[in-house]
Design a protein around this motif. Structure first.
Motif, PDB file in Angstrom:
ATOM      1  N   ALA A 309       0.828  -1.207   0.000  1.00  0.00           N
ATOM      2  CA  ALA A 309       0.000   0.000   0.000  1.00  0.00           C
ATOM      3  C   ALA A 309       0.864   1.260   0.000  1.00  0.00           C
ATOM      4  N   ILE A 310       1.926   1.262   0.802  1.00  0.00           N
ATOM      5  CA  ILE A 310       2.812   2.433   0.840  1.00  0.00           C
ATOM      6  C   ILE A 310       3.466   2.647  -0.525  1.00  0.00           C
ATOM      7  N   LEU A 311       3.908   1.558  -1.148  1.00  0.00           N
ATOM      8  CA  LEU A 311       4.457   1.665  -2.502  1.00  0.00           C
ATOM      9  C   LEU A 311       3.449   2.293  -3.458  1.00  0.00           C
ATOM     10  N   SER A 312       2.198   1.887  -3.338  1.00  0.00           N
ATOM     11  CA  SER A 312       1.154   2.387  -4.233  1.00  0.00           C
ATOM     12  C   SER A 312       0.880   3.867  -4.028  1.00  0.00           C
ATOM     13  N   LEU A 313       1.096   4.371  -2.798  1.00  0.00           N
ATOM     14  CA  LEU A 313       0.901   5.806  -2.566  1.00  0.00           C
ATOM     15  C   LEU A 313       1.822   6.638  -3.449  1.00  0.00           C
ATOM     16  N   GLY A 314       2.982   6.094  -3.759  1.00  0.00           N
ATOM     17  CA  GLY A 314       3.908   6.806  -4.623  1.00  0.00           C
ATOM     18  C   GLY A 314       3.450   6.871  -6.066  1.00  0.00           C
ATOM     19  N   VAL A 387       9.904   8.944  -1.466  1.00  0.00           N
ATOM     20  CA  VAL A 387       9.777   8.551  -0.063  1.00  0.00           C
ATOM     21  C   VAL A 387       8.842   7.365   0.080  1.00  0.00           C
ATOM     22  N   PHE A 388       7.710   7.397  -0.608  1.00  0.00           N
ATOM     23  CA  PHE A 388       6.752   6.293  -0.521  1.00  0.00           C
ATOM     24  C   PHE A 388       7.346   4.987  -1.044  1.00  0.00           C
ATOM     25  N   VAL A 389       8.069   5.060  -2.125  1.00  0.00           N
ATOM     26  CA  VAL A 389       8.661   3.853  -2.718  1.00  0.00           C
ATOM     27  C   VAL A 389       9.695   3.240  -1.766  1.00  0.00           C
ATOM     28  N   VAL A 390      10.567   4.059  -1.229  1.00  0.00           N
ATOM     29  CA  VAL A 390      11.599   3.553  -0.316  1.00  0.00           C
ATOM     30  C   VAL A 390      10.971   2.981   0.947  1.00  0.00           C
ATOM     31  N   ALA A 391       9.997   3.691   1.521  1.00  0.00           N
ATOM     32  CA  ALA A 391       9.349   3.222   2.746  1.00  0.00           C
ATOM     33  C   ALA A 391       8.595   1.924   2.509  1.00  0.00           C
ATOM     34  N   GLY A 392       7.874   1.831   1.401  1.00  0.00           N
ATOM     35  CA  GLY A 392       7.113   0.617   1.103  1.00  0.00           C
ATOM     36  C   GLY A 392       7.999  -0.592   0.892  1.00  0.00           C
ATOM     37  N   ALA A 393       9.085  -0.417   0.134  1.00  0.00           N
ATOM     38  CA  ALA A 393      10.007  -1.526  -0.103  1.00  0.00           C
ATOM     39  C   ALA A 393      10.648  -1.988   1.208  1.00  0.00           C
TER      40      ALA A 393
END
Length: 415
Positions: A309-314, A387-393
């Motif tokens: 979900a965090i990845l998708s926010l990006g 930020v979203f991509v790094v946090a999600g991964a």
């Protein structure tokens, strides 16, 4: 009589003290949702800086960590009912100071003075709250009680952010902060109306220190229990890194909506209100899903979906896309969070529950302030999407690591 010895057949729906406590805390969370939106908006309106938003979140988080060192001892040594009421009254006074001061001009420095102190008092409240819930509900019903508390709090959180956005848009963020202050008064009143015996039954150690026992040993007792328990030890480590990547996430979502998508305050409130639907859904389902899947599969599965979900926010380019993803993310955070908190309440000896909770949250949040500041800096320098991509991964990696640890067990509470 210990709280655990209360008849298991007694329904929480017929328990006067629990119902009063439940209603009061639901109203308090509704007020908290005003501050969740109003404080970042106030900073953004005054300074225009997402880095300042992250810094204030980080400083407040650091204050929580510092308070967590002593919060457990307070919760285990003093009357939990009086401690909860005192924390609510102090926070009421602190938050009231912001709109009062703002009538004489903008004082950003006051936020850096008041909010960290309020966060520290809030940590003491939260640690005491967790210990009190077990006393109010009993060990056998603690997951059900947590589910009820968080589900209705999330329901209040649906309307709260929406109203907070409207209030902030028409009357300014300080008006929304004033409403949050009033909610602490309602919380204190609710606790005051419950019976004192329901909070004191699990305090089995004397208030006076044990002869020959050093004070620092009292502070470390909770941490020692966490380190000896294989599942709690691993959870504490994994969740410490998780909070590093997520504590400042709401600030980045608000920044994306305001800066990248050009939305007004009212829309920010609606998006976070929709997100709260996910928290409500996760809270309502956690007890049933824990029975169906067991602890490990539910916790790890929720973490995997959270990372996705965090990845998708990006990648989300619309307001409703952000809202839907936030609902999914918060549902999973709710499932994992209530699941792990209930396990701690179940396996911890009653007289250690405050100190174990305090130790967990102190360790858990220790990396959070740095992470919140880093997320704010990263969004300002590289953009919210990065930020979203790094946090999600990173969150996905933590879930995969958990598969190789004792966390994967279905029923660690029985071992």
């Amino acid at each position: 009589m210990r709280a655990d010895a209360r008849p298991v057949s007694r329904s929480l729906w017929r328990d006067r003290d629990f119902l009063i406590f439940w209603c009061a805390q639901t109203l308090s969370v509704a007020g908290d949702s005003f501050a969740l939106i109003a404080v970042p908006l106030l900073i953004l309106d005054v300074t225009g800086s997402v880095a300042q938003m992250g810094l204030l979140t980080g400083v407040s988080g650091a204050a929580s960590v510092a308070a967590g060192v002593f919060a457990g001892v307070l919760a285990d040594r003093f009357d939990r009912r009086r401690l909860l009421i005192a924390c609510d009254v102090i926070r009421l006074l602190l938050y009231v100071a912001i709109p009062v001061a703002w009538t004489f001009g903008q004082h950003v420095w006051l936020l850096y003075a008041v909010l960290p102190l309020a966060a520290a008092v809030g940590m003491v409240f939260q640690v005491t709250y967790v210990a009190a819930v077990r006393g109010l509900a009993g060990e056998k019903r603690v997951t059900e009680a947590n589910s009820m508390l968080y589900a209705t709090a999330a329901a209040a959180g649906i309307l709260g952010p929406t109203l907070a956005g409207v209030v902030s848009g028409h009357l300014g963020p300080t008006a929304a902060i004033a409403i949050n202050a009033a909610s602490f008064g309602l919380s204190a009143l609710g606790v005051l109306l419950t019976h004192a015996s329901r909070y004191a039954v699990e305090t089995v150690e004397p208030v006076e220190p044990t002869p020959g026992r050093r004070p620092w040993r009292e502070l470390l007792a909770g941490a020692e229990f966490l380190l000896r328990h294989p599942v709690l030890r691993t959870l504490t480590i994994l969740l410490s890194f998780f909070i590093f990547m997520t504590l400042g996430l709401t600030d980045i979502v608000i920044y994306r909506l305001k800066h990248d998508l050009g939305q007004p305050d009212s829309v920010v409130g609606v998006v976070l209100g929709v997100g709260a639907v996910g928290t409500m859904a996760g809270s309502a389902l956690v007890a049933r899903m824990r029975r169906m899947l067991g602890f490990g599969p539910l916790w790890i599965g929720a973490q995997i979906v959270s990372g996705l979900a965090i990845l998708s926010l990006g990648l989300a380019g619309s307001v409703w896309g952000v809202a839907a993803i936030m609902a999914l993310y918060l549902a999973c955070v709710s499932l994992a969070g209530i699941n792990s908190m209930s396990l701690r309440q179940q396996v911890t000896p009653p007289h250690l529950l405050g100190r174990v909770t305090s130790a967990f949250w102190t360790i858990h949040f220790s990396l959070g302030p740095v992470g919140a500041a880093a997320l704010g800096w990263g969004a300002a320098r590289y953009g919210a999407t990065t930020v979203f991509v790094v946090a999600g991964a990173s969150c996905l990696l933590l879930a995969l690591i958990a598969l190789a640890t004792p966390v994967r067990q279905r029923h660690p509470e029985k071992t």
